[in-house]
Design a protein around this motif. Structure first.
Motif, PDB file in Angstrom:
ATOM      1  N   ILE A 283       0.849  -1.192   0.000  1.00 28.08           N
ATOM      2  CA  ILE A 283       0.000   0.000   0.000  1.00 28.08           C
ATOM      3  C   ILE A 283       0.885   1.243   0.000  1.00 28.08           C
ATOM      4  O   ILE A 283       1.873   1.304   0.746  1.00 28.08           O
ATOM      5  CB  ILE A 283      -0.911   0.035   1.236  1.00 28.08           C
ATOM      6  CG1 ILE A 283      -1.827  -1.199   1.269  1.00 28.08           C
ATOM      7  CG2 ILE A 283      -1.754   1.314   1.264  1.00 28.08           C
ATOM      8  CD1 ILE A 283      -2.622  -1.336   2.568  1.00 28.08           C
ATOM      9  N   THR A 284       0.551   2.224  -0.829  1.00 31.27           N
ATOM     10  CA  THR A 284       1.238   3.513  -0.781  1.00 31.27           C
ATOM     11  C   THR A 284       0.206   4.628  -0.647  1.00 31.27           C
ATOM     12  O   THR A 284      -0.946   4.497  -1.071  1.00 31.27           O
ATOM     13  CB  THR A 284       2.094   3.771  -2.039  1.00 31.27           C
ATOM     14  OG1 THR A 284       1.274   3.630  -3.209  1.00 31.27           O
ATOM     15  CG2 THR A 284       3.271   2.816  -2.098  1.00 31.27           C
ATOM     16  N   ALA A 285       0.643   5.729  -0.061  1.00 31.43           N
ATOM     17  CA  ALA A 285      -0.204   6.902   0.114  1.00 31.43           C
ATOM     18  C   ALA A 285       0.590   8.136  -0.293  1.00 31.43           C
ATOM     19  O   ALA A 285       1.821   8.154  -0.189  1.00 31.43           O
ATOM     20  CB  ALA A 285      -0.654   7.024   1.572  1.00 31.43           C
ATOM     21  N   PRO A 286      -0.093   9.183  -0.745  1.00 31.16           N
ATOM     22  CA  PRO A 286       0.605  10.379  -1.197  1.00 31.16           C
ATOM     23  C   PRO A 286       0.907  11.351  -0.060  1.00 31.16           C
ATOM     24  O   PRO A 286       0.416  11.200   1.062  1.00 31.16           O
ATOM     25  CB  PRO A 286      -0.398  11.000  -2.166  1.00 31.16           C
ATOM     26  CG  PRO A 286      -1.718  10.680  -1.516  1.00 31.16           C
ATOM     27  CD  PRO A 286      -1.551   9.297  -0.928  1.00 31.16           C
ATOM     28  N   LEU A 287       1.672  12.349  -0.391  1.00 35.94           N
ATOM     29  CA  LEU A 287       1.824  13.507   0.485  1.00 35.94           C
ATOM     30  C   LEU A 287       0.583  14.361   0.273  1.00 35.94           C
ATOM     31  O   LEU A 287       0.306  14.802  -0.849  1.00 35.94           O
ATOM     32  CB  LEU A 287       3.096  14.275   0.101  1.00 35.94           C
ATOM     33  CG  LEU A 287       3.636  15.297   1.085  1.00 35.94           C
ATOM     34  CD1 LEU A 287       4.046  14.630   2.393  1.00 35.94           C
ATOM     35  CD2 LEU A 287       4.826  16.031   0.478  1.00 35.94           C
TER      36      LEU A 287
END
Length: 309
Positions: free
Chosen positions: A123-127
């Motif tokens: 899982i990745t999330a943005p700034l």
């Protein structure tokens, strides 16, 4: 320069409910925000009573519009969208899940997918920034009683400087690299194909709130980490959770329900007590949403009830 056939592939799932006012801004941002990807848009609509469906048909006529037929909740809408898409083929590298009040900056989607290439990342999330340009601290540690008490005593930002005392990761340096977190706020996130296949459907017993926490912890249990992708940038106009007693109550009660899934009765009692103490202290300061949360926490019927709007 890569040909379109060589670009990573993604499915973008947007969950809507009476989102006609905010959805156009998201759709306008996607040409630049999803550049560098081969992508398809799926909008899962939770029985909107406004012109949300018309907005989709007008501004994104190629999108797959999935009608859940009811206000089914965030997790159920994601599941409905993925059911409509069917099994992910080998050319689909990721699924992006997005709120309608997100505004992607150029290349955001591709940066999220690149972040998934780090070994062991699911899982990745943005700034994220809010509408005024302030960075939103989205990285989170797993909730526990000590962190709840730390937030009560020091406040979320100050307690977040210490891993033992705060759930929110507050160190500015953590937002400058691919920092690993136990979970992230779920307004925009990318899931690898491996993660989608390993974790299966989202947990629909959480109507709203804690569903992204449960999913990230489930991914972690399968060896798939959650990380920040700092090159991915987006704006989140944000919702009403901090001001609406109804939504804050739902958020608070769901935290207990989630904790109860994986902890013993004494541990759950300690977590409930710490959460009650935190909300009671805020209620004494005049916070109406915390007064509503306290009433729910001391009601066994509310804690047992099926989550819902």
């Amino acid at each position: 320069m890569q040909s379109s056939a060589e670009l990573p592939g993604a499915v973008l799932v947007v969950v809507t409910w009476n989102s006609a006012d905010v959805l156009p801004g998201l759709l306008d941002s996607l040409e630049a925000g999803m550049s560098g990807l081969r992508w398809r848009l799926v909008v899962a609509d939770n029985d909107s009573a406004d012109a949300t469906s018309d907005v989709v048909r007008t501004k994104a006529p190629d999108a797959l519009l999935v009608q859940t037929g009811r206000n089914a909740g965030y997790a159920a809408a994601i599941n409905a969208a993925l059911d409509a898409v069917g099994p992910l083929d080998k050319d689909t590298d990721a699924v992006l899940v997005c709120n309608p009040d997100i505004r992607m900056r150029a290349g955001c989607g591709a940066a999220l997918v690149r972040g998934l290439e780090m070994p062991g990342t699911g899982i990745t999330a943005p700034l994220l920034f809010d509408g005024t340009g302030r960075m939103i601290r989205t990285l989170r540690r797993e909730p526990n009683p000590l962190r709840l008490l730390g937030e009560m005593a020091l406040g979320a930002h100050r307690s977040g400087r210490f891993a033992a005392l705060g759930e929110q990761v507050a160190d500015p340096q953590a937002y400058k690299g691919p920092t690993r977190a136990d979970w992230v706020a779920g307004s925009l996130m990318a899931l690898s194909r491996e993660c989608v296949e390993a974790c299966g459907p989202w947990d629909e017993s959480f109507f709203l709130y804690s569903e992204e926490t449960e999913y990230a912890l489930r991914a972690r249990a399968r060896g798939l980490a959650t990380r920040l992708a700092p090159d991915a940038v987006a704006v989140h106009l944000e919702g009403e959770a901090t001001v609406s007693p109804k939504l804050w109550t739902l958020l608070t009660v769901n935290r207990v329900r989630l904790y109860r899934r994986t902890h013993s009765a004494p541990a759950v009692a300690a977590f409930w007590g710490a959460l009650l103490l935190r909300e009671a202290s805020r209620a004494l300061l005049g916070r109406a949403s915390s007064r509503a949360a306290v009433r729910a926490l001391v009601s066994p019927a509310r804690l047992r009830a099926k989550p819902g709007p």
